[in-house]
Design an enzyme around this catalytic site. Structure first.
Site, short mmCIF file in Angstrom:
data_model
loop_
_atom_site.label_atom_id
_atom_site.label_comp_id
_atom_site.label_asym_id
_atom_site.label_seq_id
_atom_site.Cartn_x
_atom_site.Cartn_y
_atom_site.Cartn_z
N ASP A 66 0.81 -1.21 0.00
CA ASP A 66 0.00 0.00 0.00
C ASP A 66 0.85 1.27 0.00
O ASP A 66 2.07 1.22 0.20
CB ASP A 66 -0.96 0.01 1.21
CG ASP A 66 -0.29 -0.45 2.50
OD1 ASP A 66 0.95 -0.38 2.60
OD2 ASP A 66 -1.01 -0.89 3.42
N ASP A 82 -7.37 -2.31 14.13
CA ASP A 82 -8.76 -2.55 13.69
C ASP A 82 -8.87 -3.82 12.85
O ASP A 82 -9.91 -4.08 12.24
CB ASP A 82 -9.30 -1.33 12.92
CG ASP A 82 -8.56 -1.07 11.61
OD1 ASP A 82 -7.63 -1.83 11.27
OD2 ASP A 82 -8.91 -0.10 10.92
N HIS A 108 -7.07 -4.62 10.20
CA HIS A 108 -6.77 -4.53 8.76
C HIS A 108 -5.49 -5.25 8.39
O HIS A 108 -4.54 -5.33 9.18
CB HIS A 108 -6.74 -3.06 8.28
CG HIS A 108 -5.61 -2.23 8.77
ND1 HIS A 108 -5.74 -0.88 9.03
CD2 HIS A 108 -4.31 -2.51 9.05
CE1 HIS A 108 -4.59 -0.39 9.43
NE2 HIS A 108 -3.70 -1.35 9.45
N GLU A 115 -9.61 -1.81 5.41
CA GLU A 115 -10.26 -1.43 6.66
C GLU A 115 -11.52 -2.29 6.88
O GLU A 115 -12.00 -2.94 5.96
CB GLU A 115 -10.61 0.06 6.61
CG GLU A 115 -9.40 0.98 6.47
CD GLU A 115 -8.57 1.08 7.75
OE1 GLU A 115 -8.44 0.07 8.48
OE2 GLU A 115 -8.00 2.16 8.01
P1 PGA Z 1 2.43 -1.28 12.67
O1 PGA Z 1 1.25 -1.23 11.59
O2 PGA Z 1 3.37 -2.34 12.19
O3 PGA Z 1 3.05 0.08 12.62
O4 PGA Z 1 1.79 -1.62 13.97
C1 PGA Z 1 0.69 -2.42 11.15
C2 PGA Z 1 -0.47 -2.15 10.22
O5 PGA Z 1 -1.17 -1.14 10.38
O6 PGA Z 1 -0.70 -2.98 9.32
#
Ligand code: PGA
Length: 263
Positions: A67, A136, A138, A143
């Protein structure tokens, strides 16, 4: 789903880097799906170490990132393109011509997303996809409520994601509201999936996606539909799992399990 519980962030990073390295050794022109965020930083450090100390060769590897924020140019310091160059690409012998990160400042996102999918297809599909997980639930920026059939597209980010990611920006208002992200359908087509998670703040969502129902409200739960998923956790992220004893038994009897089930 194979669940490997490790004792620390460092061990989680070593174990996941070893899995990636072993896939690269098996297939020197592997197509690798890559993730950004705090979670994989240690894994990338370990991969750099394996490259330097053991000569792990990335020269034929193709990579696709999950992404990118809409509106950020590849050279922007908060872009995922920048993150990848800083944390991995500049430190290994990958050929930059074989590296794909969605372009956040593309003129025509819809056409661009179709093109991105086409490039994955042209490279023979993703062999190993690395994933983190958001609080959340994802994976990539899929999302809650994202379709399990979704492909690479533009997605609006949830408030919790904006809050979580605001630590990298001067204020929450500076966090882009949209991202280009591979879809759940895109991710599920990868031949093998490696999800990594650490820290207590991920414990609830980790238990939910591994042991809870399959639901688009926790898009990582779609991984229950895939036949080759490995989850590597530190003990904090694993702390709310109910079947820890079983996962640990399987991990500690790997040779026996491989002999019996043939993988
Ligand atoms: P993080 O993010 O590794 O910074 O916790 C993970 C994500 O949002 O997929």
């Amino acid at each position: 789903m194979e669940v490997i519980i490790t004792s620390s962030y460092e061990e989680m990073s070593r174990v996941s880097a070893k899995i990636i390295a072993s896939e690269i050794r098996k297939k020197h022109d592997l197509t690798l799906g890559l993730a950004t965020g705090d979670t994989p930083i240690g894994t990338y450090e370990e991969l750099v170490k394996i490259h330097q100390e053991e000569g792990l060769d990335f020269s034929k590897i193709k990579s696709f990132n999950l992404d990118e924020y809409v509106g950020l140019a590849p050279l922007h310091k908060n872009s995922y393109n920048y993150f990848m160059r800083e944390n991995l690409f500049n430190k290994i012998n990958i050929n930059i011509a074989n590296v794909y990160v969605p372009q956040g400042n593309t003129e025509d996102p819809e056409e661009y997303c179709k093109w991105y999918e086409k490039q994955i297809e042209n490279c023979g599909g993703i062999d190993l996809q690395v994933l983190g997980i958001g609080r959340d639930g994802h994976i990539a920026f899929n999302e809650p409520g994202s379709s399990f059939a979704s492909r690479t597209r533009v997605k609006a980010l949830h408030k919790q994601t904006l809050e979580d990611n605001s630590r990298f920006f001067s204020s929450i208002d500076d966090v882009p509201r949209f991202a280009i992200t591979m879809g759940i359908g895109t991710i599920l087509e990868a031949r093998r999936i490696l999800l990594i998670a650490n820290g207590e703040r991920k414990a609830d969502v980790v238990a939910a996606f591994i042991e809870g129902p399959v639901t688009s409200q926790i898009t990582a739960s779609a991984l229950q539909l895939h036949t080759d998923v490995t989850v590597v956790l530190d003990n904090e992220a694993a702390s709310k799992l109910a079947r820890t004893e079983y996962y640990n038994w399987v991990r500690d009897h790997k040779h026996l399990v491989q002999k019996m089930v043939g993988r």
